[in-house]
Design an enzyme around this catalytic site. Structure first.
Site, PDB file in Angstrom:
ATOM      1  N   HIS A  14     -16.843 -12.452 -11.533  1.00  0.00           N
ATOM      2  CA  HIS A  14     -17.848 -13.069 -12.414  1.00  0.00           C
ATOM      3  C   HIS A  14     -18.977 -12.095 -12.806  1.00  0.00           C
ATOM      4  O   HIS A  14     -20.090 -12.531 -13.146  1.00  0.00           O
ATOM      5  CB  HIS A  14     -18.423 -14.329 -11.761  1.00  0.00           C
ATOM      6  CG  HIS A  14     -19.207 -14.077 -10.497  1.00  0.00           C
ATOM      7  ND1 HIS A  14     -19.224 -14.971  -9.448  1.00  0.00           N
ATOM      8  CD2 HIS A  14     -20.001 -13.047 -10.104  1.00  0.00           C
ATOM      9  CE1 HIS A  14     -19.996 -14.491  -8.480  1.00  0.00           C
ATOM     10  NE2 HIS A  14     -20.476 -13.325  -8.860  1.00  0.00           N
ATOM     11  N   HIS A  61     -26.447 -17.759  -7.476  1.00  0.00           N
ATOM     12  CA  HIS A  61     -27.094 -16.550  -6.960  1.00  0.00           C
ATOM     13  C   HIS A  61     -28.610 -16.754  -6.897  1.00  0.00           C
ATOM     14  O   HIS A  61     -29.369 -16.119  -7.634  1.00  0.00           O
ATOM     15  CB  HIS A  61     -26.778 -15.358  -7.860  1.00  0.00           C
ATOM     16  CG  HIS A  61     -25.316 -15.036  -7.969  1.00  0.00           C
ATOM     17  ND1 HIS A  61     -24.434 -15.783  -8.721  1.00  0.00           N
ATOM     18  CD2 HIS A  61     -24.578 -14.036  -7.425  1.00  0.00           C
ATOM     19  CE1 HIS A  61     -23.230 -15.253  -8.634  1.00  0.00           C
ATOM     20  NE2 HIS A  61     -23.283 -14.194  -7.854  1.00  0.00           N
ATOM     21  N   HIS A 195     -17.568  -5.364  -3.823  1.00  0.00           N
ATOM     22  CA  HIS A 195     -18.800  -4.791  -4.372  1.00  0.00           C
ATOM     23  C   HIS A 195     -19.944  -4.956  -3.380  1.00  0.00           C
ATOM     24  O   HIS A 195     -19.952  -5.882  -2.580  1.00  0.00           O
ATOM     25  CB  HIS A 195     -19.177  -5.372  -5.736  1.00  0.00           C
ATOM     26  CG  HIS A 195     -19.452  -6.848  -5.858  1.00  0.00           C
ATOM     27  ND1 HIS A 195     -18.566  -7.840  -5.483  1.00  0.00           N
ATOM     28  CD2 HIS A 195     -20.523  -7.508  -6.361  1.00  0.00           C
ATOM     29  CE1 HIS A 195     -19.080  -9.033  -5.763  1.00  0.00           C
ATOM     30  NE2 HIS A 195     -20.278  -8.863  -6.284  1.00  0.00           N
ATOM     31  N   GLU A 242     -17.897 -12.903  -1.499  1.00  0.00           N
ATOM     32  CA  GLU A 242     -17.627 -13.919  -2.535  1.00  0.00           C
ATOM     33  C   GLU A 242     -16.144 -14.287  -2.586  1.00  0.00           C
ATOM     34  O   GLU A 242     -15.779 -15.390  -2.999  1.00  0.00           O
ATOM     35  CB  GLU A 242     -18.078 -13.411  -3.918  1.00  0.00           C
ATOM     36  CG  GLU A 242     -19.591 -13.358  -4.067  1.00  0.00           C
ATOM     37  CD  GLU A 242     -20.046 -12.823  -5.432  1.00  0.00           C
ATOM     38  OE1 GLU A 242     -21.223 -13.003  -5.749  1.00  0.00           O
ATOM     39  OE2 GLU A 242     -19.237 -12.217  -6.176  1.00  0.00           O
TER      40      GLU A 242
HETATM   41  C1  DHB Z   1     -22.826  -7.707  -9.964  1.00  0.00           C
HETATM   42  C2  DHB Z   1     -21.778  -8.463  -9.441  1.00  0.00           C
HETATM   43  C3  DHB Z   1     -21.995  -9.761  -8.976  1.00  0.00           C
HETATM   44  O1  DHB Z   1     -21.047 -10.526  -8.400  1.00  0.00           O
HETATM   45  C4  DHB Z   1     -23.239 -10.314  -9.099  1.00  0.00           C
HETATM   46  O2  DHB Z   1     -23.378 -11.607  -8.713  1.00  0.00           O
HETATM   47  C5  DHB Z   1     -24.294  -9.584  -9.634  1.00  0.00           C
HETATM   48  C6  DHB Z   1     -24.082  -8.278 -10.063  1.00  0.00           C
HETATM   49  C7  DHB Z   1     -22.604  -6.332 -10.481  1.00  0.00           C
HETATM   50  O3  DHB Z   1     -21.501  -5.798 -10.398  1.00  0.00           O
HETATM   51  O4  DHB Z   1     -23.539  -5.730 -10.994  1.00  0.00           O
HETATM   52 FE    FE Z   2     -21.900 -12.523  -7.621  1.00  0.00          FE
END
Ligand code: DHB
Ligand code: FE
Length: 287
Positions: A14, A61, A195, A242
């Site tokens: 997402h 978030h 991530h 996540e």
């Molecule tokens: C990013 C990824 C995410 O899942 C999020 O909630 C906010 C930022 C990103 O890759 O920058």
């Molecule tokens: Fe996220």
């Protein structure tokens, strides 16, 4: 078909920058083109196989919720959900129409199956929900079907275990299948893949972990459900947790309750998109 049925599950990252790329007309730029190319099949498929309702598992978030109140699982029962202002104004996407009747039935059924859901009658929805919709539907004037937002806390520890997520998916399937209208329901699992957005490991991506997760989510969801949080965080980064939400959608597929294995209609993986690896799957339940 007199009862509702879960026909397929869709899984997707997402990444907020994907939404910004679409909203700002940058989707054909060289950096973004390979990301959107991975969703071409999916956009065609969903046009040809339109769901009546999407049960969309996502995480907020710290947008609708905050440290003031942290529901582990929350179902949106409202008639509509407004795209949230996450600091740069709301995304220019349609208001999300809910399905209060099915959502209330799911709340009743799942709570009676001993899962404690928070019932949310008013909620703005952030990129966790709107970016997957944009990836699957592009930029329509209205989203093509109602969406029931189902928010999971993966932001503040303690977060729910993989096992609990898989079990919740099974409860959601039973809830849908006991609804007295012949609705074609899709369940979506969103977030991930690897991530980490802060600290010394910011920028971490782990392709080996991500692809092993996709393999095992498809073929051995019960095994994947036993993987503890610390493995996600260590291997896939702090925001890689996540991915545990994908187990909710996977748990709603028929094979987890002894039915036939789902068909893998589409699988896509791409690095990078912003700070994140993008993963995407479509699994269909055999009739
Ligand atoms: C990013 C990824 C995410 O899942 C999020 O909630 C906010 C930022 C990103 O890759 O920058
Ligand atoms: Fe996220």
């Amino acid at each position: 078909m007199s009862k509702a049925r879960i026909s397929a599950s869709v899984y997707s990252s997402h990444v907020p920058a994907i939404g910004a790329a679409l909203d700002l007309g940058k989707s054909s730029e060289p950096y973004w083109q390979p990301v959107f190319a991975g969703y071409e099949f999916s956009k065609q498929w969903i046009k040809e196989n339109p769901p009546d309702v999407i049960l969309l598992i996502f995480n907020d978030h710290a947008t609708a919720f905050s440290l003031d109140m942290i529901p582990t699982f929350a179902i949106g029962t409202a008639a509509s959900f407004t795209p949230a202002d996450e600091g740069w104004g709301p995304r220019p996407v349609p208001v999300v129409q809910g399905h209060p009747e099915l959502a209330a039935h799911i709340a009743q059924s799942v709570i009676q199956q001993d899962f404690d859901l928070t019932i949310v009658n008013k909620m703005d929805v952030d990129h966790g929900l709107t970016v997957p919709l944009s990836l699957m539907f592009g930029q329509p004037l209205q989203w093509p079907c109602p969406v029931i937002p189902f928010a999971v806390n993966v932001v503040q520890y303690p977060v729910p275990s993989g096992q609990r997520c898989l079990n919740l998916g099974q409860a959601l399937r039973r809830a849908v299948e006991s609804f007295d209208k012949p609705l074609n329901v899709q369940i979506w699992g969103t977030g991930g893949m690897s991530h980490q957005l802060q600290g010394p490991r910011a920028g971490l991506i782990n392709k080996v972990f991500d692809n092993a997760f996709l393999d095992r989510l498809i073929a051995d969801p019960a095994g994947q459900a036993t993987v503890p949080h610390i493995d996600y965080v260590r291997e896939a980064g702090s925001e890689g947790i996540e991915l545990v939400m994908w187990l909710i959608a996977r748990g709603a597929m028929s094979d987890v309750a002894g039915g036939k294995a789902p068909e893998v209609l589409h699988r896509f993986y791409h690095v990078p998109a912003s700070n994140t690896a993008v993963g995407h799957l479509i699994l269909e339940n055999p009739l």
